[in-house]
Design an enzyme around this catalytic site. Structure first.
Site, PDB file in Angstrom:
ATOM      1  N   ASN A 106       7.149 -97.994  -0.071  1.00 43.88           N
ATOM      2  CA  ASN A 106       8.014 -98.595   0.581  1.00 43.88           C
ATOM      3  C   ASN A 106       7.429 -99.906   1.407  1.00 43.88           C
ATOM      4  O   ASN A 106       8.316-100.449   1.974  1.00 43.88           O
ATOM      5  CB  ASN A 106       8.650 -97.534   1.768  1.00 43.88           C
ATOM      6  CG  ASN A 106       9.179 -96.259   0.990  1.00 43.88           C
ATOM      7  OD1 ASN A 106      10.015 -96.446   0.133  1.00 43.88           O
ATOM      8  ND2 ASN A 106       8.724 -95.217   1.470  1.00 43.88           N
ATOM      9  N   TYR A 134       8.891-102.150  11.964  1.00 43.38           N
ATOM     10  CA  TYR A 134       7.813-102.966  11.398  1.00 43.38           C
ATOM     11  C   TYR A 134       7.907-104.164  11.374  1.00 43.38           C
ATOM     12  O   TYR A 134       7.322-105.014  10.652  1.00 43.38           O
ATOM     13  CB  TYR A 134       8.044-102.303   9.574  1.00 43.38           C
ATOM     14  CG  TYR A 134       7.834-100.772   9.527  1.00 43.38           C
ATOM     15  CD1 TYR A 134       6.562-100.240   9.758  1.00 43.38           C
ATOM     16  CD2 TYR A 134       8.905 -99.977   9.267  1.00 43.38           C
ATOM     17  CE1 TYR A 134       6.459 -98.981   9.887  1.00 43.38           C
ATOM     18  CE2 TYR A 134       8.632 -98.544   8.933  1.00 43.38           C
ATOM     19  CZ  TYR A 134       7.388 -98.092   9.241  1.00 43.38           C
ATOM     20  OH  TYR A 134       7.272 -96.665   9.189  1.00 43.38           O
ATOM     21  N   ARG A 194       4.458 -92.177  17.376  1.00 43.23           N
ATOM     22  CA  ARG A 194       5.807 -91.957  16.572  1.00 43.23           C
ATOM     23  C   ARG A 194       5.918 -90.307  16.325  1.00 43.23           C
ATOM     24  O   ARG A 194       5.368 -89.355  17.084  1.00 43.23           O
ATOM     25  CB  ARG A 194       5.836 -92.599  15.398  1.00 43.23           C
ATOM     26  CG  ARG A 194       5.704 -94.065  15.529  1.00 43.23           C
ATOM     27  CD  ARG A 194       5.802 -94.899  14.333  1.00 43.23           C
ATOM     28  NE  ARG A 194       7.119 -94.866  13.611  1.00 43.23           N
ATOM     29  CZ  ARG A 194       7.385 -94.856  12.379  1.00 43.23           C
ATOM     30  NH1 ARG A 194       6.226 -95.529  11.647  1.00 43.23           N
ATOM     31  NH2 ARG A 194       8.284 -94.843  11.638  1.00 43.23           N
ATOM     32  N   ARG A 244       3.576 -87.810  11.670  1.00 44.42           N
ATOM     33  CA  ARG A 244       2.714 -89.328  11.382  1.00 44.42           C
ATOM     34  C   ARG A 244       1.306 -89.113  11.989  1.00 44.42           C
ATOM     35  O   ARG A 244       0.425 -90.154  12.033  1.00 44.42           O
ATOM     36  CB  ARG A 244       3.426 -90.287  11.787  1.00 44.42           C
ATOM     37  CG  ARG A 244       4.676 -90.719  10.932  1.00 44.42           C
ATOM     38  CD  ARG A 244       5.460 -91.953  11.181  1.00 44.42           C
ATOM     39  NE  ARG A 244       6.894 -91.845  11.140  1.00 44.42           N
ATOM     40  CZ  ARG A 244       7.331 -92.154   9.811  1.00 44.42           C
ATOM     41  NH1 ARG A 244       6.428 -92.503   8.855  1.00 44.42           N
ATOM     42  NH2 ARG A 244       8.624 -92.117   9.833  1.00 44.42           N
TER      43      ARG A 244
HETATM   44  C1  DQA Z   1       3.086 -97.136   7.839  1.00 45.62           C
HETATM   45  C2  DQA Z   1       3.081 -95.757   8.659  1.00 45.62           C
HETATM   46  C3  DQA Z   1       3.594 -94.493   8.064  1.00 45.62           C
HETATM   47  O1  DQA Z   1       3.752 -93.488   8.899  1.00 45.62           O
HETATM   48  C4  DQA Z   1       4.762 -94.980   7.227  1.00 45.62           C
HETATM   49  O2  DQA Z   1       5.180 -93.884   6.374  1.00 45.62           O
HETATM   50  C5  DQA Z   1       4.827 -96.164   6.470  1.00 45.62           C
HETATM   51  C6  DQA Z   1       4.470 -97.504   7.123  1.00 45.62           C
HETATM   52  C7  DQA Z   1       2.754 -98.302   8.889  1.00 45.62           C
HETATM   53  O3  DQA Z   1       2.456 -99.195   8.464  1.00 45.62           O
HETATM   54  O4  DQA Z   1       2.963 -98.270   9.992  1.00 45.62           O
HETATM   55  O5  DQA Z   1       5.419 -96.268   5.546  1.00 45.62           O
HETATM   56  O6  DQA Z   1       1.906 -96.901   7.141  1.00 45.62           O
END
Ligand code: DQA
Length: 145
Positions: A11, A23, A107, A111
């Site tokens: 992603n 992001y 978060r 995570r």
């Molecule tokens: C991420 C944090 C992860 O929890 C999330 O699934 C992402 C992006 C970050 O760059 O903050 O895809 O790695």
């Protein structure tokens, strides 16, 4: 020139349009360009790769051996799920820095768990795009020791 592998997981190809409040609005192409400039200013080439597929990321980590001095790894959601990525990082003699744009600890609870932290050189999270610069600098500093 020695080189670093900048590896982005699932992603992260959507950066720029994906949850910009979390992001930011910088695209992955812009991040990769910035990584290349930063690395080259420190005497390193940067090879940038993104994949949504866990096995491709495992292959890239294995392939870093003998090719790259270090790995900057934003594994995205696989951070929180993937024993395979953890084993790949642990299995190669190439140091990796775990990186996240967001502060994953501020978060959702799912995570907070990372399979990568214990096998990484260190962890940088919460500094947005600047984290890539910080990680490259930290890796170059480590490799100079
Ligand atoms: C991420 C944090 C992860 O929890 C999330 O699934 C992402 C992006 C970050 O760059 O903050 O895809 O790695």
């Amino acid at each position: 020139m020695p080189s670093l592998l900048i590896l982005n997981g699932p992603n992260l190809n959507l950066l720029g349009q994906r949850e910009p409040e979390v992001y930011g609005t910088t695209t992955l192409a812009e991040i990769e360009e910035r990584c290349t400039v930063t690395a080259q200013s420190l005497g390193y080439d940067a090879e940038c790769l993104q994949s949504n597929h866990e096995g491709v990321l495992v292959d890239a980590i294995q392939g870093a051996q003998g090719q790259h001095g270090g790995i900057i790894l934003n594994a995205g959601a696989y951070t929180h799920t993937s024993v395979a990525l953890r084993d790949a990082v642990a299995g190669v003699a190439v140091p990796a820095i775990e990186l996240h744009l967001s502060n994953t600890f501020a978060r959702e609870e799912f995570r907070h768990q990372s399979y990568l932290s214990a096998v990484s050189l260190g962890l940088i999270c919460g500094f947005g795009v600047a984290g890539y610069d910080l990680a490259i600098r930290a890796m170059v500093d480590h490799l100079a020791r």
